[in-house]
Enzyme design. Structure first.
Site, PDB file in Angstrom:
ATOM      1  N   SER A  18      69.381  61.738  14.910  1.00  0.00           N
ATOM      2  CA  SER A  18      68.951  60.686  15.807  1.00  0.00           C
ATOM      3  C   SER A  18      69.450  59.308  15.470  1.00  0.00           C
ATOM      4  CB  SER A  18      67.416  60.607  15.296  1.00  0.00           C
ATOM      5  OG  SER A  18      66.910  60.064  14.387  1.00  0.00           O
ATOM      6  N   ASP A  19      69.448  58.539  15.907  1.00  0.00           N
ATOM      7  CA  ASP A  19      69.948  57.065  15.550  1.00  0.00           C
ATOM      8  C   ASP A  19      68.646  56.628  14.676  1.00  0.00           C
ATOM      9  OD1 ASP A  19      71.012  54.777  15.210  1.00  0.00           O
ATOM     10  OD2 ASP A  19      71.385  54.080  17.287  1.00  0.00           O
ATOM     11  N   PHE A  20      68.854  55.215  14.032  1.00  0.00           N
ATOM     12  CA  PHE A  20      67.919  54.852  13.007  1.00  0.00           C
ATOM     13  C   PHE A  20      66.574  54.685  13.590  1.00  0.00           C
ATOM     14  CE2 PHE A  20      66.032  51.138  10.835  1.00  0.00           C
ATOM     15  CZ  PHE A  20      66.586  51.346   9.584  1.00  0.00           C
TER      16      PHE A  20
END
Ligand code: BGC
Length: 743
Positions: A286-288
């Site tokens: 996932s992104d942040f």
């Protein structure tokens, strides 16, 4: 034709003039690894979930350091990012391989977006070079430097096709063209991963931000998009598919949502398109905080729900949310997430760690001494200077203001960007050190030496200029033989969360430019920026306009050498430059509609009543120090069948007085298709070097894939009939020929 061949999008005409440094196909053999399976059989549920947990830590800065070190030893952390420096990366890796029960090494990741310590021009600037070999080289250097400091995974390349200059993250990307973006994706992945991941110096390349992050509505970062499946497939997916073909082993799912589906929850894109259609066998992170943000999107009720949705959608690794470590144990125990789904994600993580060689070589040779020797070497600086020179775009040069005469005696350098160290590096400058930067002031001083007097006057800042500051700048211009105006954006006015609604020069810089130009000295306006700015007024007033983007560690010297004619500009715009913000979108590949804009504008056509339709500078535009005459496209055949490649030739003559590099671009449009096609879309380019008076021919390939379009829910097809082939120096200046598709 097999399903993959049908899905192969628009990129067969890859025969552009470049020589890849390394062939790359990093997909692994299908059989399961004994080591990975044995580990899996020994792991507790918590240890498995730990491998899916990626956390940020900056040693000695962030307070949670000790807690994370304990987590590594306990097996609840599988990847760490933001750590850098051989001492610190080794300390964390040691914790994993010596003190954790199963001794599974860590991924150590960082955002190395355009260089690690030697900072290259921003990715958008590099895209302006259209030089794939130079981009591959830049990533090679970045990977080697980062790897010497213990990084084994890099969150790049950023492959979001960006079509709205308001969006700040366009600076990290590939520009507006899906086709050029796909070629850049291949080059950059090859540069980062090399041909053998196990080889020290190569790193895992994490292509991002998967989905349609570049389509954020209104250019506002993180905002959802609402794209047709066709737009997703034709515009936003080709660079990502190209990255998988080049062997990228990690993908990052974006923060934004398309069609109401947050990217980390998009099982269609991750499982169907990426894993099934493209046969991607790497990991998806996932992104942040993107797993937690599934709740903010309103698609999950709480963190547990978000975790269930994300892992079931195929998001293997949770970056920063701590959602998986907190919630997956219960979700697996209750059956909401199957043990097989969990094992599949863990297996992918362990397999990639094995393929990277981490089990046998966890530090990958990173030592404090080796690191010192590897960073900012002369060879790395040379590579940065080379692509910095190639990324500069000359937008105007009326009356041959540039290059300046070699014997010029008094040079006035004016403007708030003249000495901006961080502003020359640009956003996401990893471990770049601002004082190590060749600013334009430093670069001009170095280039001119004692042969000319250089006077530097800021004329205010990017926030504003007083009358006195502008008067001082004007005075410098008066006392100079030639003037360089260094204006533009600060480094943090583009990048993440740096969208802009107004694309003019910030502060009072337009007033400063007008005042200095009014002095009447031969003046070059040099613009530093992370995006296309709206320069309509300046482009009328200035005689010479050079777009420098944010050119990195060696940027100042690269610009100085260009201004003085040691090298000539060869860059071409990778995004269209609008005349006004209200014209956006202005990309070259728009559909004509039923009432195409006319020139001059007619009523009841697709145009503005208060602004022209044409952009200020077209996609692909860029001048050099000589001029060229481009002939019409010549085809080697009238018709093309499936499986054939037509050759399109363009003859180019240097009609100026200096040698130079011309670049022919190829666009096309099926005249009639089941769905309306863009008026033109880029499908190739080729360069040629010409002496004054010399003529040469550039030949570019066209195949059926180049004019195929996403037609049904599952395939790219082409419609038989005439295909308009267009060639020329940029998207705004092309000549036509017709090729007929007869399958
Ligand atoms: C950005 C990513 C980046 C990540 C880790 C996020 O905010 O969107 O591009 O890789 O942070 O730093």
């Amino acid at each position: 034709m097999d399903a993959l061949a049908l899905l192969r999008p628009l990129g067969a005409a890859a025969l552009v003039a470049f020589a890849p440094l390394a062939a790359s196909a990093q997909t692994r053999a299908a059989e399961p690894s004994g080591r990975v399976e044995e580990l899996l059989s020994k792991m507790t549920l918590e240890e498995k979930i730990g491998q899916l947990n990626m956390v940020s830590i900056v040693p000695n800065v962030e307070p949670g350091y000790d807690r994370i070190v304990k987590g590594i030893a306990a097996g609840s952390v599988g990847s760490v990012y933001n750590v850098h420096g051989a001492d610190d990366t080794r300390a964390l890796q040691r914790e994993a391989v010596e003190n954790s029960r199963l001794k599974i090494p860590l991924f150590l990741a960082l955002d190395v977006i355009h260089g690690y310590r030697t900072i290259f021009p921003t990715p958008l600037a590099q895209a302006a070079s259209w030089d794939l070999a130079a981009m591959e080289k830049a990533e090679r250097v970045a990977a080697r430097e980062a790897s010497a400091s213990g990084i084994n995974m890099i969150f790049a390349p950023m492959l979001d096709v960006s079509r709205d200059p308001r969006w700040g993250r366009g600076v990290e990307g590939i520009g507006e063209s899906a086709w050029l973006g796909a070629r850049i994706a291949e080059a950059r992945v090859r540069g980062l991963q090399g041909s053998d991941l196990k080889e020290r110096g190569n790193v895992v390349s994490c292509a991002k931000h998967f989905g349609a992050n570049g389509a954020a509505a209104g250019g506002r970062d993180y905002t959802a998009s609402d794209l047709s499946d066709r737009a997703v497939r034709e515009i936003y997916m080709p660079p990502f598919e190209a990255a998988t073909k080049a062997g990228a082993r990690c993908f990052m799912a974006a923060l934004n949502a398309n069609d109401g589906v947050p990217s980390a929850a998009n099982s269609h894109l991750i499982e169907e398109v990426l894993r099934k259609d493209w046969r991607f066998d790497g990991i998806v992170t996932s992104d942040f905080l993107a797993v937690n943000e599934i709740v903010n999107h309103g698609v999950a009720a709480d963190q547990a729900d978000a975790s269930r949705i994300a892992i079931n959608a195929g998001t293997d690794v949770d970056m920063e949310s701590q959602a998986y470590v907190n919630r997956l144990p219960e979700l697996v125990r209750s059956g909401a997430v199957s043990p097989a789904r969990l094992d599949a994600a863990v297996r992918r993580v362990l397999t990639l760690k094995e393929d990277l060689g981490l089990f046998d070589d966890p530090y990958r040779g990173a030592t404090p001494e080796g690191e010192k020797a590897a960073l900012l070497t002369q060879a790395n600086r040379d590579a940065a200077q080379d692509i910095a020179e190639k990324s500069l775009v000359l937008l105007k040069n009326e009356g041959g203001v540039l290059p300046f005469a070699r014997d010029v005696k008094r040079v006035g350098l004016v403007g708030p960007l003249a000495e901006g160290q961080a502003d020359t590096l640009g956003p996401w400058a990893a471990r770049g050190v601002p004082p190590e930067t060749s600013t334009l002031a430093k670069g001009l001083a170095e280039r001119l030496g004692s042969s000319a007097e250089l006077t530097v006057t800021a004329g205010g800042s990017t926030f504003g200029s007083s009358d006195d500051e502008i008067a001082a700048a004007v005075e410098t211009a008066r006392r100079s033989d030639v003037v360089v105006l260094a204006v533009g954006e600060r480094f943090n006015q583009s990048g993440e969360a740096a969208s802009r609604a107004d694309l003019g020069l910030p502060g009072d810089q337009e007033r400063l430019v007008r005042a200095v130009l009014a002095v009447g000295k031969p003046t070059a306006v040099v613009v530093f920026a992370g995006r296309p700015l709206v320069l309509t007024d300046i482009a009328v007033r200035a005689k010479a306009l050079l777009y420098a983007w944010q050119p990195g560690t060696m940027g100042g010297l690269a610009i100085a050498r260009t201004l003085m004619g040691d090298v000539a500009p060869v860059g071409r715009l990778p995004m269209t430059f609008p005349r006004a913000v209200g014209q956006i979108p202005t990309t070259h590949d728009q559909r004509p509609g039923g009432r195409p804009p006319e020139t001059p504008e007619k009523p009841y056509t697709s145009s503005y009543s208060d602004e022209g339709h044409a952009p200020l500078f077209a996609f692909g535009y860029g001048l050099t120090y000589t001029s060229f005459h481009y002939g019409p496209p010549k085809l080697d055949r009238d018709a093309i069948k499936d499986g054939e490649t037509a050759k399109v030739s363009v003859s180019i003559r240097n009609v100026g007085e200096r040698p130079g590099v011309a670049m022919a671009q190829l666009y096309l449009r099926p005249e009639v298709a089941a769905v309306s096609q863009p008026a033109k879309v880029l499908r190739g380019f080729g360069r040629v070097e010409l002496a004054p008076g010399e003529t040469k021919t550039v030949t570019l390939p066209v195949s059926v894939a180049d004019f195929s379009y996403w037609r049904t829910a599952s395939d790219f097809v082409a419609t038989p009939g005439p295909i308009r082939i267009m060639t020329g120096p940029n998207a705004g200046d092309t000549q036509d020929a017709t090729l007929v598709y007869k399958p």
